[in-house]
Scaffold this active site. Structure first.
Site, PDB file in Angstrom:
ATOM      1  N   GLY A 116       0.723  -1.352   0.111  1.00  0.00           N
ATOM      2  CA  GLY A 116      -0.054  -0.073  -0.057  1.00  0.00           C
ATOM      3  C   GLY A 116       0.713   1.337  -0.144  1.00  0.00           C
ATOM      4  O   GLY A 116       0.265   2.484  -0.109  1.00  0.00           O
ATOM      5  N   PRO A 139       4.322  -5.232  -1.047  1.00  0.00           N
ATOM      6  CA  PRO A 139       4.157  -3.937  -1.770  1.00  0.00           C
ATOM      7  C   PRO A 139       4.002  -4.319  -3.396  1.00  0.00           C
ATOM      8  O   PRO A 139       4.716  -5.293  -3.640  1.00  0.00           O
ATOM      9  CB  PRO A 139       5.574  -3.123  -1.389  1.00  0.00           C
ATOM     10  CG  PRO A 139       6.383  -4.475  -0.876  1.00  0.00           C
ATOM     11  CD  PRO A 139       5.496  -5.607  -0.482  1.00  0.00           C
ATOM     12  N   GLY A 140       3.327  -3.479  -3.820  1.00  0.00           N
ATOM     13  CA  GLY A 140       3.172  -3.429  -5.354  1.00  0.00           C
ATOM     14  C   GLY A 140       3.704  -2.338  -5.977  1.00  0.00           C
ATOM     15  O   GLY A 140       4.615  -2.308  -6.550  1.00  0.00           O
ATOM     16  N   CYS A 173     -13.209   4.799 -29.136  1.00  0.00           N
ATOM     17  CA  CYS A 173     -14.442   5.356 -29.188  1.00  0.00           C
ATOM     18  C   CYS A 173     -15.088   5.498 -27.921  1.00  0.00           C
ATOM     19  O   CYS A 173     -16.172   4.983 -27.591  1.00  0.00           O
ATOM     20  CB  CYS A 173     -15.340   4.792 -30.341  1.00  0.00           C
ATOM     21  SG  CYS A 173     -14.476   4.562 -31.862  1.00  0.00           S
ATOM     22  N   TYR A 220      -0.227  -1.284 -12.151  1.00  0.00           N
ATOM     23  CA  TYR A 220      -1.531  -1.104 -12.847  1.00  0.00           C
ATOM     24  C   TYR A 220      -1.616  -0.918 -14.010  1.00  0.00           C
ATOM     25  O   TYR A 220      -2.564   0.054 -14.199  1.00  0.00           O
ATOM     26  CB  TYR A 220      -2.560  -0.590 -11.515  1.00  0.00           C
ATOM     27  CG  TYR A 220      -2.097  -1.358 -10.293  1.00  0.00           C
ATOM     28  CD1 TYR A 220      -2.517  -2.570  -9.875  1.00  0.00           C
ATOM     29  CD2 TYR A 220      -1.440  -0.410  -9.262  1.00  0.00           C
ATOM     30  CE1 TYR A 220      -2.364  -3.162  -8.649  1.00  0.00           C
ATOM     31  CE2 TYR A 220      -1.062  -1.285  -7.952  1.00  0.00           C
ATOM     32  CZ  TYR A 220      -1.775  -2.467  -7.745  1.00  0.00           C
ATOM     33  OH  TYR A 220      -1.338  -3.255  -6.786  1.00  0.00           O
TER      34      TYR A 220
HETATM   35  C1  LIG Z   1      -3.219  -5.111  -4.032  1.00  0.00           C
HETATM   36  C2  LIG Z   1      -2.763  -5.904  -2.955  1.00  0.00           C
HETATM   37  C3  LIG Z   1      -1.483  -5.325  -2.383  1.00  0.00           C
HETATM   38  C4  LIG Z   1      -0.542  -4.650  -3.059  1.00  0.00           C
HETATM   39  O1  LIG Z   1      -1.061  -3.128  -2.903  1.00  0.00           O
HETATM   40  P1  LIG Z   1      -0.021  -1.858  -3.474  1.00  0.00           P
HETATM   41  O2  LIG Z   1      -0.809  -0.765  -3.158  1.00  0.00           O
HETATM   42  O3  LIG Z   1       0.145  -2.237  -4.853  1.00  0.00           O
HETATM   43  O4  LIG Z   1       1.170  -1.861  -2.910  1.00  0.00           O
HETATM   44  C5  LIG Z   1      -0.935  -5.994  -1.469  1.00  0.00           C
HETATM   45  N1  LIG Z   1      -1.654  -7.071  -0.607  1.00  0.00           N
HETATM   46  C6  LIG Z   1      -2.992  -7.411  -1.040  1.00  0.00           C
HETATM   47  C7  LIG Z   1      -3.839  -8.421  -0.375  1.00  0.00           C
HETATM   48  C8  LIG Z   1      -3.627  -6.777  -2.189  1.00  0.00           C
HETATM   49  O5  LIG Z   1      -4.815  -7.087  -2.759  1.00  0.00           O
END
Ligand SMILES: *Cc1c(COP(=O)(O)O)cnc(C)c1O
Length: 419
Positions: free
Chosen positions: A243, A278-279, A346, A374
């Protein structure tokens, strides 16, 4: 944290990623193309490692942010674990050389097939999100003669102060089990033969710019950990989710050290391993979308720069009204004009950026920044558009990590009606 903006201006004023000019990438691979920097994702990963130094911890990259095999492979080589939300993502992790034993499996709707697949692969932990899922997992595990390692994803009811679509830790959303139900669920899980309790998890949202909510969530989770211990239920890990936010325009996200400080403070006296998921913060600022202006279209009220990328390539602006910085690849000595940067689809919602002052001409290349997370994972084939190519830059080298799709492949699974 990852430098912003990722690309740098060279002496001759052509934007480059690491040592590769974006003009060369456009020439070799065409546009639109996603371009990633291996150095930038490595730096982002190492920032977390730095913040966690001296703690037993695992960084489980959230695959849904960007699931390209090249990117998963780069993270696997850095020692990452993975947070997945589907059986498909598990297959990707394995195909990319990731270790299933470092995988945690999140998501509210895991199917029996996915559970079996994950048990066979020997994943580290299922983050269970409901009582019904616990029952299903116990029976699937029993059928295959396996024991399922679990954590409950609890909903700490902490407001992450972010966009409502990406906030996940409040009482009224579909994720996780209610805080007040957690203890009873652990008690139940402890009685099930096919289940082994390993940890506890929470994930409160995305694009968090304030470190306080994650710290609060950790404190809330810790009260459960302590209560469970009094009942003889001990945990090996505490997963505090992902997050952490990134910079898209003028945000000032914390660096990993500062973001994690309240969490580490809350857990300072604990011996459990800390897991993170983290993503966005690992890959968001390590990628951009390279696109070419097809037409400049002056209007009475607005000017449009019609580009060859569209909402099917990068959905975030259309979906969340998200802001992405737009930078011309070649600096021109022209008067600035205010443009909406739009795609050919479109839909009026097909824009990548609005009201941007740009010095550009027909045919110029634009870099849409902070598009590593994303971006490609949310891409579609709407309007029968082939999805973009993806390229990973590593120093002077450039690796094609996903070919541009062929149109024939897009309908290869479809059939005409019989004569
Ligand atoms: C999407 C998600 C993440 C990653 O969130 P980021 O905001 O991209 O860091 C981590 N854990 C869970 C369970 C998620 O669904």
């Amino acid at each position: 944290m990852t430098a912003y903006p990722m690309p740098t201006l060279t002496g001759d004023a052509a934007l480059q990623v690491e040592a590769v000019p974006l003009t060369a990438i456009a020439e070799q691979f065409g546009t639109p193309t996603y371009v990633y920097s291996r150095a930038a994702l490595t730096e982002a990963f190492q920032a977390y490692q730095h913040a966690l130094a001296g703690r037993r911890a695992s960084i489980c990259y959230a695959v849904k942010a960007n699931s390209n095999l090249g990117i998963l492979n780069a993270f696997a080589r850095l020692g990452a674990g993975f947070d997945i939300v589907s059986g498909g993502e598990l297959q990707r992790v394995i195909a990319a050389g990731g270790d299933a034993a470092k995988v945690v499996f999140s998501g509210v709707g895991k199917t029996s097939v996915e559970m079996r697949q994950a048990l066979d692969a020997g994943i580290r932990c299922f983050n269970v999100e409901s009582a019904a899922e616990l029952d299903r997992l116990a029976s699937v595990a029993a059928e295959c003669g396996k024991v399922a390692p679990i954590a409950f994803r609890v909903n700490p009811d902490v407001d992450p102060k972010t966009h409502p679509y990406i906030s996940t830790g409040l009482k009224n959303n579909k994720f996780g089990v209610a805080f007040d139900d957690a203890i009873a669920l652990y008690r139940k899980a402890a009685t099930l033969p096919g289940i082994a309790i390993k940890g506890i998890a929470s994930h409160i949202g995305s694009q968090l710019l304030d470190p306080a909510p994650a710290g609060e969530a950790a404190e809330r989770v810790l009260t459960l950990v302590e209560q469970l211990a009094t009942e003889g239920i001990t945990l090996a890990h505490i997963d505090i989710g992902g997050g952490m936010g990134i910079r898209y325009s003028d945000e000032t996200p914390p660096v990993a050290d500062d973001y994690l400080a309240p969490v580490l403070k809350a857990l300072a006296d604990r011996s459990e391993e800390i897991l993170l998921e983290p993503g966005r913060s690992l890959i968001g600022n390590a990628g951009l979308l390279l696109t070419r202006i097809e037409y400049l279209k002056p209007g009475q009220e607005k000017h449009f720069a019609v580009v060859d990328a569209a909402m099917n390539d990068l959905a975030r602006p259309a979906l969340y009204d998200a802001f992405h910085e737009v930078v011309p690849v070649i600096a021109r000595d022209l008067p600035a004009q205010t443009y909406d940067v739009v795609g050919p689809i479109c839909e009026s919602g097909d824009f990548l950026a609005r009201n941007r002052a740009l010095k550009v001409a027909d045919g110029d290349l634009l870099a849409i920044l902070s598009a590593g997370a994303y971006g490609m994972t949310m891409a579609s084939n709407y309007n029968t558009r082939a999805r973009a190519a993806e390229v990973m830059v590593d120093g002077k080298q450039c690796h094609l990590i996903r070919e541009r799709e062929n149109i024939a492949d897009l309908f290869a699974l479809e059939r005409r009606l019989p004569d």
